[in-house]
Write a protein that holds these residues in place. Structure first.
Motif, PDB file in Angstrom:
ATOM      1  N   ILE A  61       0.865  -1.184   0.000  1.00 24.93           N
ATOM      2  CA  ILE A  61       0.000   0.000   0.000  1.00 24.93           C
ATOM      3  C   ILE A  61       0.898   1.229   0.000  1.00 24.93           C
ATOM      4  O   ILE A  61       1.931   1.257   0.677  1.00 24.93           O
ATOM      5  CB  ILE A  61      -0.974  -0.015   1.202  1.00 24.93           C
ATOM      6  N   GLN A  62       0.511   2.244  -0.768  1.00 23.16           N
ATOM      7  CA  GLN A  62       1.315   3.465  -0.833  1.00 23.16           C
ATOM      8  C   GLN A  62       1.074   4.338   0.389  1.00 23.16           C
ATOM      9  O   GLN A  62      -0.073   4.526   0.799  1.00 23.16           O
ATOM     10  CB  GLN A  62       0.932   4.270  -2.071  1.00 23.16           C
ATOM     11  N   GLU A  65       2.659   7.004   9.644  1.00 26.39           N
ATOM     12  CA  GLU A  65       1.228   6.784   9.868  1.00 26.39           C
ATOM     13  C   GLU A  65       0.735   5.488   9.214  1.00 26.39           C
ATOM     14  O   GLU A  65      -0.155   4.817   9.740  1.00 26.39           O
ATOM     15  CB  GLU A  65       0.420   7.964   9.313  1.00 26.39           C
ATOM     16  N   MET A  66       1.321   5.136   8.076  1.00 23.60           N
ATOM     17  CA  MET A  66       0.891   3.903   7.412  1.00 23.60           C
ATOM     18  C   MET A  66       1.355   2.680   8.188  1.00 23.60           C
ATOM     19  O   MET A  66       0.595   1.720   8.345  1.00 23.60           O
ATOM     20  CB  MET A  66       1.393   3.859   5.966  1.00 23.60           C
ATOM     21  N   MET A  67       2.577   2.720   8.712  1.00 23.31           N
ATOM     22  CA  MET A  67       3.037   1.600   9.546  1.00 23.31           C
ATOM     23  C   MET A  67       2.085   1.443  10.735  1.00 23.31           C
ATOM     24  O   MET A  67       1.663   0.332  11.057  1.00 23.31           O
ATOM     25  CB  MET A  67       4.465   1.842  10.062  1.00 23.31           C
ATOM     26  N   ALA A  68       1.740   2.565  11.376  1.00 22.15           N
ATOM     27  CA  ALA A  68       0.832   2.517  12.535  1.00 22.15           C
ATOM     28  C   ALA A  68      -0.546   2.002  12.122  1.00 22.15           C
ATOM     29  O   ALA A  68      -1.168   1.210  12.837  1.00 22.15           O
ATOM     30  CB  ALA A  68       0.718   3.900  13.167  1.00 22.15           C
ATOM     31  N   SER A  69      -1.022   2.418  10.943  1.00 20.86           N
ATOM     32  CA  SER A  69      -2.341   1.972  10.473  1.00 20.86           C
ATOM     33  C   SER A  69      -2.365   0.462  10.255  1.00 20.86           C
ATOM     34  O   SER A  69      -3.351  -0.205  10.578  1.00 20.86           O
ATOM     35  CB  SER A  69      -2.712   2.662   9.152  1.00 20.86           C
ATOM     36  N   LEU A  70      -1.278  -0.064   9.676  1.00 16.90           N
ATOM     37  CA  LEU A  70      -1.247  -1.504   9.387  1.00 16.90           C
ATOM     38  C   LEU A  70      -1.281  -2.313  10.680  1.00 16.90           C
ATOM     39  O   LEU A  70      -1.946  -3.355  10.760  1.00 16.90           O
ATOM     40  CB  LEU A  70      -0.011  -1.857   8.546  1.00 16.90           C
ATOM     41  N   LEU A  71      -0.598  -1.826  11.703  1.00 18.18           N
ATOM     42  CA  LEU A  71      -0.667  -2.516  12.995  1.00 18.18           C
ATOM     43  C   LEU A  71      -2.041  -2.327  13.621  1.00 18.18           C
ATOM     44  O   LEU A  71      -2.611  -3.257  14.196  1.00 18.18           O
ATOM     45  CB  LEU A  71       0.429  -2.004  13.933  1.00 18.18           C
ATOM     46  N   ILE A 114      -3.678   8.418   5.493  1.00 21.80           N
ATOM     47  CA  ILE A 114      -4.339   7.362   6.280  1.00 21.80           C
ATOM     48  C   ILE A 114      -5.242   6.558   5.334  1.00 21.80           C
ATOM     49  O   ILE A 114      -5.929   7.132   4.486  1.00 21.80           O
ATOM     50  CB  ILE A 114      -5.202   8.009   7.383  1.00 21.80           C
ATOM     51  N   PRO A 115      -5.246   5.226   5.451  1.00 21.38           N
ATOM     52  CA  PRO A 115      -6.100   4.418   4.570  1.00 21.38           C
ATOM     53  C   PRO A 115      -7.583   4.778   4.707  1.00 21.38           C
ATOM     54  O   PRO A 115      -8.035   5.181   5.778  1.00 21.38           O
ATOM     55  CB  PRO A 115      -5.873   2.980   5.058  1.00 21.38           C
ATOM     56  N   HIS A 116      -8.318   4.642   3.603  1.00 18.01           N
ATOM     57  CA  HIS A 116      -9.759   4.908   3.614  1.00 18.01           C
ATOM     58  C   HIS A 116     -10.524   3.586   3.561  1.00 18.01           C
ATOM     59  O   HIS A 116      -9.913   2.504   3.516  1.00 18.01           O
ATOM     60  CB  HIS A 116     -10.146   5.846   2.470  1.00 18.01           C
ATOM     61  N   LEU A 152     -11.836   7.918   6.367  1.00 20.56           N
ATOM     62  CA  LEU A 152     -10.547   7.355   6.782  1.00 20.56           C
ATOM     63  C   LEU A 152     -10.766   6.410   7.954  1.00 20.56           C
ATOM     64  O   LEU A 152     -11.692   6.610   8.743  1.00 20.56           O
ATOM     65  CB  LEU A 152      -9.583   8.478   7.184  1.00 20.56           C
ATOM     66  N   ILE A 153      -9.890   5.422   8.091  1.00 18.70           N
ATOM     67  CA  ILE A 153     -10.095   4.444   9.168  1.00 18.70           C
ATOM     68  C   ILE A 153      -9.910   5.058  10.555  1.00 18.70           C
ATOM     69  O   ILE A 153     -10.282   4.456  11.544  1.00 18.70           O
ATOM     70  CB  ILE A 153      -9.192   3.191   9.012  1.00 18.70           C
TER      71      ILE A 153
END
Ligand code: TYM
Length: 355
Positions: A8-9, A64-70, A13-15, A224-225
């Motif tokens: 994921i790029q 933020e993406m690393m944190a979102s994936l966790l 923050i992922p939606h 956003l999640i």
């Protein structure tokens, strides 16, 4: 065992599209995987720089993406979660694959065209093409799918869970692998299978004929999640476009807005009905306002634990940064798999050792 890879790029923050089309599937796959399966999920920062990025923003987006994936439930004890740029072998394999990738095939891919606002029949070769847009098309954006193929082929990936918009890149990857194998007369690269989530194409809230996207300039087009309850309510109740037809029915062609809300509600919590069609039938006589209230409530209920975990992770990170250490460990494990495969690939093509 299977090898699962996806990416994921880090562009925000992922939606809900990222979540339903990809991230939630990654977590499901992780939680039902066997001991023999290998799981790799990457924050593809090298892909993100194919369009101009502010360096401070990019660094924050990567964190933020690393944190979102966790936060969505990827578990570092079960999955390797790492930033792509830490594993240089992605770039090395990309070069090797570039030497067999066809410019013609790449010129037909739609992503560089949409990122440049060009039509689907645009070509970088035609002399009639706008010369300014030819200057503006960067090599990295044009060859983006070759890097994506390298990500996948580097680990001998057997399965790639993605949303529908990535299907074309996956087909390119398979063709590249088969072409490479044919050129060297050896089955060295594994053509991967695509795993499409049931919610493979979540649509924009404000224009439900387009997919929900991180790059849409209207932030109300996506949830956003990490959105708060009041943001979720505002976007669904006030901004989501529906229609003025009486009652609720499910018809993605004729009623894209209403059907997208039904899809979102169903896929966020599959216990609400047997299918989106069934859910629409249950809500047939409900007002648009009541439908939206139910959708917002379901979205908030499902996102709440993710939002809470995300906030905790970011608070911990502020007290004592750990995402960096975590990334080093996962990237070095990924690197050791990657190194072995590259040694084989290099040996097949006559590179690497002199013996
Ligand atoms: P990206 O960062 O755009 O999106 C990440 C994942 O989210 C899915 N997705 C959606 N699914 C359903 N509905 C939507 N509206 C929606 N929007 C996004 C995407 O399909 C994707 O699965 N090129 C990739 C990243 C990548 C990659 C890879 C993926 C790089 N290397 C190797 C798989 C394997 C991309 O830009 O995804």
């Amino acid at each position: 065992g299977r090898v699962i890879f996806s990416g994921i790029q880090p562009t925000g923050i992922p939606h809900l599209g990222n979540y339903l089309g990809a991230l939630r599937e990654w977590v499901r796959i992780q939680n039902t995987a066997s001991e023999q399966d290998k799981l790799l999920f990457s924050v593809v920062d090298m892909h993100a720089i194919t369009v101009k990025q502010d360096s401070a923003d990019l660094r924050r987006y990567r964190r933020e993406m690393m944190a979102s994936l966790l936060a969505v439930g990827l578990d570092p004890l079960k999955s390797l979660v790492f930033t792509q740029g830490k594993v240089h072998q992605h770039a090395e394999l990309m070069w090797i694959l570039s030497c067999t990738a066809s410019m013609g095939y790449l010129s037909r891919m739609t992503q560089w065209k949409s990122k440049m606002g060009l039509g689907t029949d645009a070509s970088p070769f035609e002399s009639t093409a706008d010369p300014k847009s030819r200057e503006a098309l960067k090599l990295g954006l044009f060859s983006y799918p070759v890097l994506q193929a390298a990500d996948i082929l580097l680990y001998g990936t057997t399965h790639v869970p993605v949303g529908e918009d990535q299907a074309q890149h996956l087909e390119f990857t398979r063709q590249l692998a088969l072409g490479f194998n044919a050129a060297y007369g050896r089955t060295i690269l594994t053509p991967p299978e695509t795993i499409l989530a049931p919610a493979k194409r979540v649509m924009s809230l404000t224009d439900p004929t387009k997919k929900m996207s991180k790059s849409d300039e209207n932030p109300n087009s996506r949830i956003l999640i990490t959105d708060s309850k009041s943001d979720i309510e505002m976007k669904i109740m006030k901004k989501a476009l529906t229609d003025s037809i009486e009652g609720v029915t499910y018809d993605r062609q004729a009623r894209p807005g209403v059907s997208n809300l039904i899809d979102i509600m169903y896929y966020m919590d599959e216990s609400v009905a047997a299918s989106p069609e069934e859910l629409a039938k249950d809500m047939a006589n409900v007002s648009m306002r009541a439908l939206k209230e139910k959708v917002a409530e379901t979205v908030n209920r499902t996102l709440e634990p993710i939002r809470t975990r995300y906030n905790l992770i970011m608070k911990d990170e502020q007290r004592r940064p750990f995402l960096q250490d975590h990334n080093e460990v996962a990237a070095s494990a990924a690197k050791s798999i990657a190194k072995k495969r590259l040694r084989n690939i290099n040996s097949v093509i006559g590179m690497g050792t002199l013996q």
